[in-house]
Enzyme design. Sequence first.
Site, PDB file in Angstrom:
ATOM      1  CD  GLU A 220      -2.631  -1.410   2.474  1.00 40.26           C
ATOM      2  OE1 GLU A 220      -3.612  -2.178   2.488  1.00 40.26           O
ATOM      3  OE2 GLU A 220      -2.137  -0.915   3.505  1.00 40.26           O
ATOM      4  CG  ASP A 373      -7.626  -6.385  11.880  1.00 39.71           C
ATOM      5  OD1 ASP A 373      -7.390  -5.502  11.036  1.00 39.71           O
ATOM      6  OD2 ASP A 373      -8.239  -7.442  11.618  1.00 39.71           O
TER       7      ASP A 373
END
Length: 609
Positions: A220, A373
Amino acid sequence: MAGAAAEQRRLATVVESWLGRPVLIVGDAMLDEWRFADSDRLCREAPAPVLTLRRRISAAGGAANTAVNVAALGGRAVLVAPVGADVAGDELHDCLDRAGVWDRTVNQPGRPTPVKRRMLAGNQILLREDSGDPDDALDPEGVSRLLTALACATEELRAAAGGEAPTLVVCDYGLGALPAPVREWLVEQRERYATVALDAHDLADWRGLAPTVVTPSFAEATRLLARAGATTRPTGGTELHLKHPDIDPADGPSEMTVGAAPGGVRADDAAERTTDRPGPVGEPIRGEGRVALTGDGLSVTGTGVTVNTRAGEGVDRAVLAESRLAELRAHTGADVVAVTLDTEGAVVGGADGAPRRSHSTPVPASHAVGAGDAYLAAMTLALAADAPLPTAAQLAQLAATITVSDTGTCVCRREDLLTALDQPTGTTDRSALVGTDELDAIVAEYREAGRSVVFTNGCFDVLHRGHVRYLEQARALGDLLIVAVNSDGSVRRLKGPDRPVNPVEDRGALLAALACVDHVVVFEEDSPAALIEAVRPDVYVKGGDYPPELVPEAPLVRRLGGQVRTLGYVPDRSTSAIIERIRTHSQDPAPRATDRVPDESLSTRTQAS
């Protein structure tokens, strides 16, 4: 050794300081489904294994798993996300309830809940089936409801935190939960949040948010730099170099190489140094097609892009990421950039320009699902608690690392983190069952530590699922849950001469065994008013679907400075109904063959009582 112990105590202090921290999570929520199977032969129709399903597990995924991790680490988590009116959505709601997350998701009929289904044999993932199309955009009404939920959840958290600005976590995984109007609203409302964390597949969509921290993967981060044109390169050191042909072949994916720029590790690429151009990098986002691992296990292919892992042989991704941290901060507007490197750890940079490197232990891919997460949740909570960046980075990496011990969706609990730091997981060694004389000291101890107290009371005669869910939700409203239980005499006066079914010793022991209950105290009076006066709870909770104004104890609680909350029970679950069902079964002398046979242990207990 003394220095290491002091460092662990310092880290544990940060973990303790974020207890009850209000955090709003918004984004793409999904359901993770794990199907464990056995296989001992191939099928006749194809060279494929025949699988026998043995076990199925459902867990919160995506933004929902980030919310679960925030709650498990001790934060006060509220999730706002679109969820389908389907079976997967129901399972996701159950996952959130069990974790103590405030479920403020928005029902979206006709739009399925995204699901990732993994089939495993021998702990090896054989395939993954994804459902939920990112092209299923929210309709205007759905967008409006989502914006209303965001505004209400923000104010709800602020009120619960005594006016403190909440923390915001944005999880944008390109599944359509955050369309342009929602992104624009969050950018416009940025000042309502003290700390903002952003985890997005396409960081370019979030210009103007000015997040406190962004946590892109290496792919990303690379994509963002490629699209930005790489116009602000540092003058020295190893640089990230992308090669991509100007025209994609018509009959297949193009080739893209991720390596080092000239003067770096791959000096043989010098002739190609002018071929940089914005383009897709790494895992495709919406509109760039899907990716799949090729048969050789060395390339990831997709529409218009191939990332060949051999192209980076000898190249240290951490070194490449470190060299571009300043650019990433400039392009995202973030104070902190944490580039995650899968099993290689992470590289973190802040305003001081000094990169911090953290490391992880390589594990099978099936063990690392959701570890990001856990990393995001711990990093966010630490920064929200004003921890220094090196401390936040250290705790985030530790949270991610200790969750990957087994197959499944990763969740890091506060107790696990403190155990990893060799710290006790509680502030007191007292028993959960306490007397009224001990209660004053216990409450004073927690108040001195800056923790909030939640108080509830009831008969809890036959403990059932509705009670457990209610108590889990009550515990999520603060840092300490005290449950006051009516004595046997009190229950008889309130419920009649045939109650209670279970004596107070049994009722109290069962409640004390629940993980969500911190302390249980028995009271003789018909009203808990005296205990409320002594405890002075921050939050007083009662079960029921009526408004807080109808709770008899409400005026007293408010006079003492607390708030009153009512929580609905699970439908069709009540002590009276269960007792009546047991009595009906015990009185039926000859049950029909079609009737369900009662559990033997249940019949024995009924007769004994």
